[in-house]
Every structure is written in structure tokens, then in C-alpha cells.
Design a protein around this motif. Structure first.
Motif, PDB file in Angstrom:
ATOM      1  N   ASP A  58       2.822  -4.727  10.150  1.00 13.45           N
ATOM      2  CA  ASP A  58       2.852  -6.187  10.188  1.00 13.45           C
ATOM      3  C   ASP A  58       2.653  -6.730  11.594  1.00 13.45           C
ATOM      4  O   ASP A  58       2.085  -7.812  11.775  1.00 13.45           O
ATOM      5  CB  ASP A  58       4.174  -6.695   9.608  1.00 13.45           C
ATOM      6  N   LYS A  59       3.108  -5.984  12.595  1.00 10.08           N
ATOM      7  CA  LYS A  59       2.918  -6.426  13.979  1.00 10.08           C
ATOM      8  C   LYS A  59       1.508  -6.129  14.466  1.00 10.08           C
ATOM      9  O   LYS A  59       0.833  -6.988  15.024  1.00 10.08           O
ATOM     10  CB  LYS A  59       3.931  -5.729  14.890  1.00 10.08           C
ATOM     11  N   ALA A  60       1.054  -4.894  14.237  1.00 12.14           N
ATOM     12  CA  ALA A  60      -0.259  -4.494  14.740  1.00 12.14           C
ATOM     13  C   ALA A  60      -1.386  -5.246  14.068  1.00 12.14           C
ATOM     14  O   ALA A  60      -2.433  -5.488  14.682  1.00 12.14           O
ATOM     15  CB  ALA A  60      -0.447  -2.990  14.551  1.00 12.14           C
ATOM     16  N   LEU A  61      -1.183  -5.645  12.813  1.00 10.24           N
ATOM     17  CA  LEU A  61      -2.241  -6.308  12.050  1.00 10.24           C
ATOM     18  C   LEU A  61      -1.869  -7.744  11.718  1.00 10.24           C
ATOM     19  O   LEU A  61      -2.319  -8.296  10.715  1.00 10.24           O
ATOM     20  CB  LEU A  61      -2.517  -5.517  10.764  1.00 10.24           C
ATOM     21  N   ALA A  62      -1.067  -8.355  12.555  1.00 11.43           N
ATOM     22  CA  ALA A  62      -0.549  -9.700  12.279  1.00 11.43           C
ATOM     23  C   ALA A  62      -1.654 -10.739  12.105  1.00 11.43           C
ATOM     24  O   ALA A  62      -1.485 -11.721  11.374  1.00 11.43           O
ATOM     25  CB  ALA A  62       0.394 -10.133  13.396  1.00 11.43           C
ATOM     26  N   ALA A  63      -2.794 -10.542  12.755  1.00 16.40           N
ATOM     27  CA  ALA A  63      -3.859 -11.541  12.711  1.00 16.40           C
ATOM     28  C   ALA A  63      -4.669 -11.498  11.417  1.00 16.40           C
ATOM     29  O   ALA A  63      -5.455 -12.409  11.140  1.00 16.40           O
ATOM     30  CB  ALA A  63      -4.805 -11.342  13.903  1.00 16.40           C
ATOM     31  N   LEU A  64      -4.477 -10.466  10.602  1.00 14.53           N
ATOM     32  CA  LEU A  64      -5.277 -10.295   9.390  1.00 14.53           C
ATOM     33  C   LEU A  64      -4.629 -10.981   8.197  1.00 14.53           C
ATOM     34  O   LEU A  64      -3.398 -11.024   8.081  1.00 14.53           O
ATOM     35  CB  LEU A  64      -5.455  -8.809   9.076  1.00 14.53           C
ATOM     36  N   PRO A  65      -5.433 -11.514   7.263  1.00 13.12           N
ATOM     37  CA  PRO A  65      -4.864 -12.065   6.026  1.00 13.12           C
ATOM     38  C   PRO A  65      -4.223 -10.954   5.206  1.00 13.12           C
ATOM     39  O   PRO A  65      -4.579  -9.777   5.334  1.00 13.12           O
ATOM     40  CB  PRO A  65      -6.083 -12.662   5.314  1.00 13.12           C
ATOM     41  N   LEU A  66      -3.290 -11.332   4.331  1.00 18.68           N
ATOM     42  CA  LEU A  66      -2.446 -10.360   3.650  1.00 18.68           C
ATOM     43  C   LEU A  66      -3.202  -9.256   2.905  1.00 18.68           C
ATOM     44  O   LEU A  66      -2.923  -8.067   3.121  1.00 18.68           O
ATOM     45  CB  LEU A  66      -1.495 -11.089   2.700  1.00 18.68           C
ATOM     46  N   PRO A  67      -4.176  -9.573   2.037  1.00 15.90           N
ATOM     47  CA  PRO A  67      -4.854  -8.485   1.317  1.00 15.90           C
ATOM     48  C   PRO A  67      -5.576  -7.517   2.253  1.00 15.90           C
ATOM     49  O   PRO A  67      -5.560  -6.303   2.040  1.00 15.90           O
ATOM     50  CB  PRO A  67      -5.854  -9.229   0.423  1.00 15.90           C
ATOM     51  N   VAL A  68      -6.188  -8.055   3.301  1.00 12.14           N
ATOM     52  CA  VAL A  68      -6.894  -7.217   4.263  1.00 12.14           C
ATOM     53  C   VAL A  68      -5.901  -6.368   5.044  1.00 12.14           C
ATOM     54  O   VAL A  68      -6.152  -5.199   5.344  1.00 12.14           O
ATOM     55  CB  VAL A  68      -7.745  -8.084   5.222  1.00 12.14           C
ATOM     56  N   LYS A  69      -4.748  -6.953   5.354  1.00 15.22           N
ATOM     57  CA  LYS A  69      -3.705  -6.223   6.085  1.00 15.22           C
ATOM     58  C   LYS A  69      -3.256  -4.993   5.298  1.00 15.22           C
ATOM     59  O   LYS A  69      -3.076  -3.918   5.859  1.00 15.22           O
ATOM     60  CB  LYS A  69      -2.515  -7.138   6.351  1.00 15.22           C
ATOM     61  N   PHE A  70      -3.085  -5.163   3.972  1.00 23.80           N
ATOM     62  CA  PHE A  70      -2.672  -4.031   3.135  1.00 23.80           C
ATOM     63  C   PHE A  70      -3.706  -2.910   3.192  1.00 23.80           C
ATOM     64  O   PHE A  70      -3.367  -1.735   3.342  1.00 23.80           O
ATOM     65  CB  PHE A  70      -2.483  -4.481   1.692  1.00 23.80           C
ATOM     66  N   LEU A  71      -4.985  -3.274   3.060  1.00 28.49           N
ATOM     67  CA  LEU A  71      -6.053  -2.282   3.025  1.00 28.49           C
ATOM     68  C   LEU A  71      -6.212  -1.596   4.375  1.00 28.49           C
ATOM     69  O   LEU A  71      -6.220  -0.360   4.461  1.00 28.49           O
ATOM     70  CB  LEU A  71      -7.373  -2.941   2.620  1.00 28.49           C
ATOM     71  N   VAL A  72      -6.322  -2.391   5.435  1.00 30.13           N
ATOM     72  CA  VAL A  72      -6.497  -1.824   6.774  1.00 30.13           C
ATOM     73  C   VAL A  72      -5.270  -1.019   7.176  1.00 30.13           C
ATOM     74  O   VAL A  72      -5.379   0.035   7.821  1.00 30.13           O
ATOM     75  CB  VAL A  72      -6.775  -2.948   7.794  1.00 30.13           C
ATOM     76  N   GLY A  73      -4.088  -1.491   6.779  1.00 33.00           N
ATOM     77  CA  GLY A  73      -2.863  -0.764   7.091  1.00 33.00           C
ATOM     78  C   GLY A  73      -2.850   0.622   6.467  1.00 33.00           C
ATOM     79  O   GLY A  73      -2.486   1.603   7.121  1.00 33.00           O
ATOM     80  N   GLN A  74      -3.260   0.720   5.214  1.00 33.74           N
ATOM     81  CA  GLN A  74      -3.297   2.011   4.545  1.00 33.74           C
ATOM     82  C   GLN A  74      -4.320   2.947   5.178  1.00 33.74           C
ATOM     83  O   GLN A  74      -4.070   4.141   5.368  1.00 33.74           O
ATOM     84  CB  GLN A  74      -3.596   1.832   3.058  1.00 33.74           C
ATOM     85  N   LEU A  75      -5.479   2.389   5.513  1.00 30.60           N
ATOM     86  CA  LEU A  75      -6.499   3.206   6.174  1.00 30.60           C
ATOM     87  C   LEU A  75      -6.001   3.691   7.534  1.00 30.60           C
ATOM     88  O   LEU A  75      -6.200   4.850   7.913  1.00 30.60           O
ATOM     89  CB  LEU A  75      -7.791   2.392   6.335  1.00 30.60           C
ATOM     90  N   GLY A  76      -5.348   2.779   8.276  1.00 34.28           N
ATOM     91  CA  GLY A  76      -4.807   3.149   9.580  1.00 34.28           C
ATOM     92  C   GLY A  76      -3.720   4.196   9.466  1.00 34.28           C
ATOM     93  O   GLY A  76      -3.654   5.133  10.268  1.00 34.28           O
ATOM     94  N   TYR A  77      -2.864   4.038   8.463  1.00 31.10           N
ATOM     95  CA  TYR A  77      -1.783   5.005   8.249  1.00 31.10           C
ATOM     96  C   TYR A  77      -2.333   6.398   7.957  1.00 31.10           C
ATOM     97  O   TYR A  77      -1.875   7.400   8.513  1.00 31.10           O
ATOM     98  CB  TYR A  77      -0.894   4.547   7.099  1.00 31.10           C
ATOM     99  N   ARG A  78      -3.325   6.476   7.082  1.00 27.05           N
ATOM    100  CA  ARG A  78      -3.903   7.768   6.727  1.00 27.05           C
ATOM    101  C   ARG A  78      -4.569   8.426   7.937  1.00 27.05           C
ATOM    102  O   ARG A  78      -4.431   9.631   8.152  1.00 27.05           O
ATOM    103  CB  ARG A  78      -4.918   7.593   5.603  1.00 27.05           C
ATOM    104  N   LYS A  79      -5.267   7.609   8.712  1.00 25.67           N
ATOM    105  CA  LYS A  79      -5.919   8.138   9.909  1.00 25.67           C
ATOM    106  C   LYS A  79      -4.888   8.634  10.913  1.00 25.67           C
ATOM    107  O   LYS A  79      -5.041   9.719  11.493  1.00 25.67           O
ATOM    108  CB  LYS A  79      -6.797   7.053  10.540  1.00 25.67           C
ATOM    109  N   MET A  80      -3.824   7.870  11.114  1.00 21.78           N
ATOM    110  CA  MET A  80      -2.784   8.244  12.063  1.00 21.78           C
ATOM    111  C   MET A  80      -2.037   9.482  11.589  1.00 21.78           C
ATOM    112  O   MET A  80      -1.732  10.389  12.375  1.00 21.78           O
ATOM    113  CB  MET A  80      -1.807   7.084  12.258  1.00 21.78           C
ATOM    114  N   SER A  81      -1.761   9.533  10.287  1.00 20.27           N
ATOM    115  CA  SER A  81      -1.050  10.674   9.733  1.00 20.27           C
ATOM    116  C   SER A  81      -1.862  11.953   9.888  1.00 20.27           C
ATOM    117  O   SER A  81      -1.325  13.010  10.255  1.00 20.27           O
ATOM    118  CB  SER A  81      -0.740  10.422   8.250  1.00 20.27           C
ATOM    119  N   ALA A  82      -3.169  11.856   9.636  1.00 23.73           N
ATOM    120  CA  ALA A  82      -4.042  13.023   9.789  1.00 23.73           C
ATOM    121  C   ALA A  82      -4.112  13.466  11.247  1.00 23.73           C
ATOM    122  O   ALA A  82      -4.114  14.672  11.551  1.00 23.73           O
ATOM    123  CB  ALA A  82      -5.442  12.698   9.262  1.00 23.73           C
ATOM    124  N   ALA A  83      -4.162  12.483  12.159  1.00 28.20           N
ATOM    125  CA  ALA A  83      -4.227  12.804  13.589  1.00 28.20           C
ATOM    126  C   ALA A  83      -2.948  13.503  14.042  1.00 28.20           C
ATOM    127  O   ALA A  83      -2.990  14.466  14.810  1.00 28.20           O
ATOM    128  CB  ALA A  83      -4.461  11.536  14.405  1.00 28.20           C
TER     129      ALA A  83
END
Length: 266
Positions: free
Chosen positions: A129-154
Motif C-alpha cells: 500500500d505504501k510502495a504503490l500508493a499512487a496506483l488505483p486500487l485494482p491496478v495496485k492489487f495486480l502490480v502488488g502480486q506481480l511485485g511480490y512474486r518477483k521479490m519472492s523469487a529473487a
């Protein structure tokens, strides 16, 4: 000497306060140690030269078209090479240079990944919610999940993601204990020439590159709501808090103090 124009893109709104990125705080400390004025702006990783935050726009004479520079260590080197900042390692002995590099590596190549795990794996929602605060809610959910998966893999590829949470806490605490031991020894030396009773990690009278990294990790750790364990560890170490408080009051008097929002005792 001409006056450069420097803008730091930190990935967070441009307010007079520390941000959650240890590298953005590190970069600001580097510029303040050099006495260089700068502006802050939000920016975004895709706009940076290396696809990451922070990065700067630098015009050496203040008038020419700015050059975009990324990576905090390379930014520091460029400021020195361009004659805009003093080389913080110039007067160090070979052994001190090795110690300076070791402290930076301990923080940036070890602690960083433990704290990334804490932020993205253990405290995902406040981090998203902090890192993606500027994004609208639906986009935040999608980008957040993509970011989480990328970070988790890294994290898994790097090795931290293969550890258990208690193991990561143990190793993270050990890093801060090592830092506290260094600062405790340095506080007893209080190198000659240090202003306002300050002390620096290598024990000299002036900060080195290691101090830019250390202050960045302390300041960001104290203000990050997605790192409650890190904040608790830092606050349990009076010498680390004293070190950071003195740097804040001397070099960042215009910034909100980490206690100004009620997160901890003053």
C-alpha cells in the motif's frame, strides 16, 4: 566552482521526510555530507537508467541538460570524479578502506535481503500500500502480486528465501549487534573534529561512505511501517539511536524526526 542542479528521485512523494528506501536515505546522506543542495521528486523505477530507485538528474553547471545517473555507489563516484564532492575514502588507510567496504557490504549485501523479506513476505500489505500508493486500487492489487512474486523469487534465488523466519530474525539481529559494537567503540574514540559530539562508524572525525549506508539503513528502518521488527531492534540499541539522532540534527534539521509521528518515545 559552479553550482550543480541535482534532483533525487526517491520513489515516494516529495516531502521533507525520510522514506522507506535505505538507498534513497543513503543517497541523501551522501549529498548532505558533501554540503550539496538538491531537490527531491517521486520518479519511478522504469524511468531510472538501471530500472531502480533511487536515481538522480545531475546538471553540473546548473544550466546544461541533466544527466540521469543511477546506483548510489556510482552516483557517489561520479560526484567525486566531477569535482562536486570530497572523496570520503581519500584519507583512509588501506585497512580502513577495507573496513569501510566491509560495513557497506554487511548492510547492502546481507541486511538488505533480511529486511526485504520482512517487508515483502511478513508485512506485504503495508508494504504494497505504501510502495504503490499512487496506483488505483485494482491496478495496485495486480502490480502488488506481480511485485511480490518477483521479490519472492529473487529472495529464494539469493538464499534468504530458503531460511525460516526465526533464522532470518537471528541473522538480522546479529548484523545490528555487530553495528552496535562498532558504534560503541567509535563513540568512545569520538574522532577529533567531529561536530556536535557526533561519532562515525570507523571512529574518525568525519563520515565515510560506510556512514552513508549505515544512516540510510537506520533512518529508513525507523520510519518504515512494514518493518516493525527492524524498528524494534534498532530502538533497543541506544548507541545506534544516539548515532542516528546526532546525524539527523546536524545534517537533516529540516526533516521530520522519526519520533515526530508518535512511533516511539522521544
Amino acid at each position: 566552482m559552479t553550482t550543480p542542479a541535482i534532483t533525487i528521485f526517491r520513489g515516494f512523494p516529495a516531502t521533507p521526510a525520510y522514506v522507506w528506501s535505505p538507498f534513497a536515505c543513503k543517497l541523501e546522506a551522501r549529498l548532505r555530507f558533501a554540503g550539496l543542495a538538491y531537490k527531491v521528486d517521486q520518479g519511478a523505477p522504469p524511468k531510472g537508467p538501471r530500472g531502480k530507485i533511487p536515481y538522480i538528474a545531475l546538471s553540473k553547471d546548473g544550466d546544461s541538460a541533466p544527466e540521469m545517473v543511477s546506483d548510489t555507489s556510482m552516483i557517489s563516484e561520479k560526484l567525486v570524479d566531477d569535482g562536486l564532492a570530497e572523496d570520503l575514502k581519500a584519507k583512509l588507510t588501506p585497512v580502513e578502506k577495507a573496513q569501510d567496504a566491509a560495513v557497506r557490504a554487511l548492510l547492502e549485501e546481507k541486511l538488505y535481503f533480511y529486511q526485504t523479506y520482512e517487508r515483502w513476505e511478513q508485512n506485504y500489505y503495508p508494504m504494497r500500500d505504501k510502495a504503490l500508493a499512487a496506483l488505483p486500487l485494482p491496478v495496485k492489487f495486480l502490480v502488488g502480486q506481480l511485485g511480490y512474486r518477483k521479490m519472492s523469487a529473487a529472495l529464494y534465488g539469493q538464499g534468504t528465501g530458503r531460511l525460516t523466519a526465526p533464522e532470518i530474525t537471528k541473522f538480522k539481529t546479529e548484523v545490528w549487534d555487530h553495528i552496535n559494537a562498532l558504534l560503541t567503540a567509535s563513540s568512545r574514540k569520538r574522532g577529533s573534529g567531529a561536530p556536535d559530539g557526533m561519532f562515525f562508524v570507523l571512529g574518525g572525525g568525519k563520515p565515510t561512505e560506510a556512514d552513508t549506508s549505515l544512516f540510510g539503513f537506520v533512518a529508513s528502518g525507523l520510519v518504515c511501517d512494514a518493518a516493525p521488527e527492524t524498528r524494534k531492534i534498532i530502538r533497543s540499541l541506544p548507541t545506534v539511536m544516539d548515532y542516528a539522532d546526532k546525524i539527523h540534527r546536524h545534517f537533516f534539521p529540516d526533516y521530520e524526526h522519526w519520533d515526530d509521528d508518535g512511533k516511539g518515545e522521544k
